[in-house]
Write a protein that holds these residues in place. Structure first.
Motif, PDB file in Angstrom:
ATOM      1  N   VAL A 156       0.835  -1.208   0.000  1.00 51.61           N
ATOM      2  CA  VAL A 156       0.000   0.000   0.000  1.00 51.61           C
ATOM      3  C   VAL A 156       0.866   1.252   0.000  1.00 51.61           C
ATOM      4  CG1 VAL A 156      -1.988  -1.106   1.092  1.00 51.61           C
ATOM      5  CG2 VAL A 156      -0.205  -0.088   2.528  1.00 51.61           C
ATOM      6  N   PHE A 157       2.100   1.130   0.461  1.00 51.56           N
ATOM      7  CA  PHE A 157       3.018   2.278   0.435  1.00 51.56           C
ATOM      8  C   PHE A 157       3.421   2.608  -0.997  1.00 51.56           C
ATOM      9  CE2 PHE A 157       3.971   0.075   4.521  1.00 51.56           C
ATOM     10  CZ  PHE A 157       3.413   1.035   5.356  1.00 51.56           C
ATOM     11  N   ASP A 158       3.602   1.571  -1.816  1.00 52.12           N
ATOM     12  CA  ASP A 158       3.939   1.789  -3.221  1.00 52.12           C
ATOM     13  C   ASP A 158       2.761   2.399  -3.972  1.00 52.12           C
ATOM     14  OD1 ASP A 158       6.455   0.460  -2.904  1.00 52.12           O
ATOM     15  OD2 ASP A 158       5.433  -1.461  -3.088  1.00 52.12           O
ATOM     16  N   LEU A 159       1.578   1.902  -3.666  1.00 52.46           N
ATOM     17  CA  LEU A 159       0.392   2.327  -4.404  1.00 52.46           C
ATOM     18  C   LEU A 159      -0.039   3.731  -4.010  1.00 52.46           C
ATOM     19  CD1 LEU A 159      -1.238   0.773  -6.529  1.00 52.46           C
ATOM     20  CD2 LEU A 159      -2.908   0.247  -4.754  1.00 52.46           C
ATOM     21  N   ASP A 160      -0.092   3.983  -2.719  1.00 49.28           N
ATOM     22  CA  ASP A 160      -0.499   5.300  -2.228  1.00 49.28           C
ATOM     23  C   ASP A 160      -0.033   5.464  -0.780  1.00 49.28           C
ATOM     24  OD1 ASP A 160      -1.632   7.679  -1.498  1.00 49.28           O
ATOM     25  OD2 ASP A 160      -3.709   7.109  -1.956  1.00 49.28           O
TER      26      ASP A 160
END
Length: 225
Positions: free
Chosen positions: A189-193
């Motif tokens: 989820v850190f990569d995505l947003d």
């Protein structure tokens, strides 16, 4: 039981005897949050389905590192990772596997028990709680995959868990589509947003876990120096 040779290494076991509790998602994201905080982290994948290892292949070598292990070799894998300077090791376990769960809990400094706030999941969780109690390890139930805005559901679940004699993690990880989109793409989820609610919740969980384990991030160490 002490398995680490590096004094600063800590190990978290993610254990639940019921499937669908979100163990792998929790394991890879807790390790990812540690990496973002400047810690050397990895996931030990003990699940024969190898979901975490498959995710790592999709990720093409991006951290956190995922290593697989048969249950009897968990301790030796932890020692090897510790000798290489690992700060945080997260053990992902399969459902309905007493040997893997027992070995993971034996090696852990902290046990997290993910659980959906539903009647069937809560009832099934008692088996895991009994296992942890037998091995006398600090453990907390983490509510996962429930409705984002349902305070009464979580209040009822907390009351039931407390009645079982278990401790409750103060951070809730509700069901969010961000997890599904990220994992399916070999991401976190850190990569995505990184500003998403899911990312903020995972960061809160990581910070809380570090407090339980008495470990500090690289940034915290610099600030206290």
């Amino acid at each position: 039981m002490t398995t680490t040779s590096h004094p600063n290494t800590r190990t978290v076991a993610i254990v639940s005897q019921k499937g669908g509790a979100g163990k792998t998602t929790l394991a890879i994201h807790l390790a990812a949050a540690a990496t973002r905080a400047g810690q050397i982290s990895l996931v030990v994948d003990t699940d024969p389905q190898a979901s975490a290892s498959q995710w790592a292949e999709w990720r093409q070598g991006a951290p956190p590192e995922i290593i697989d292990s048969a249950p009897p070799r968990i301790a030796s894998k932890i020692v090897a990772a510790s000798e290489q300077g690992a700060d945080l090791i997260v053990i992902d376990t399969p459902p309905h596997a007493d040997l893997a769960a027992s070995k993971a809990v034996e090696c852990a400094d902290l046990v997290l028990i993910p659980c959906r706030p539903s009647a069937f999941d809560l009832a099934a969780m008692r088996t895991t709680i009994r296992l942890v109690e037998l091995l006398a390890k600090p453990a907390f139930v983490v509510f996962t995959a429930g409705p984002p805005n349902a305070p009464l559901i979580y209040a009822d679940a907390k009351e039931l868990v407390t009645g079982f004699g278990a401790q409750i993690c103060p951070v809730i990880l509700p069901d969010r589509a961000t997890y599904r989109h990220a994992v399916a793409a070999g991401q976190t989820v850190f990569d995505l947003d990184p500003s998403s609610k899911a990312a903020c919740e995972i960061e809160q969980l990581h910070k809380w876990a570090c407090e339980q384990l008495n470990i500090f991030t690289r940034e915290q160490k610099r600030m206290s120096a």
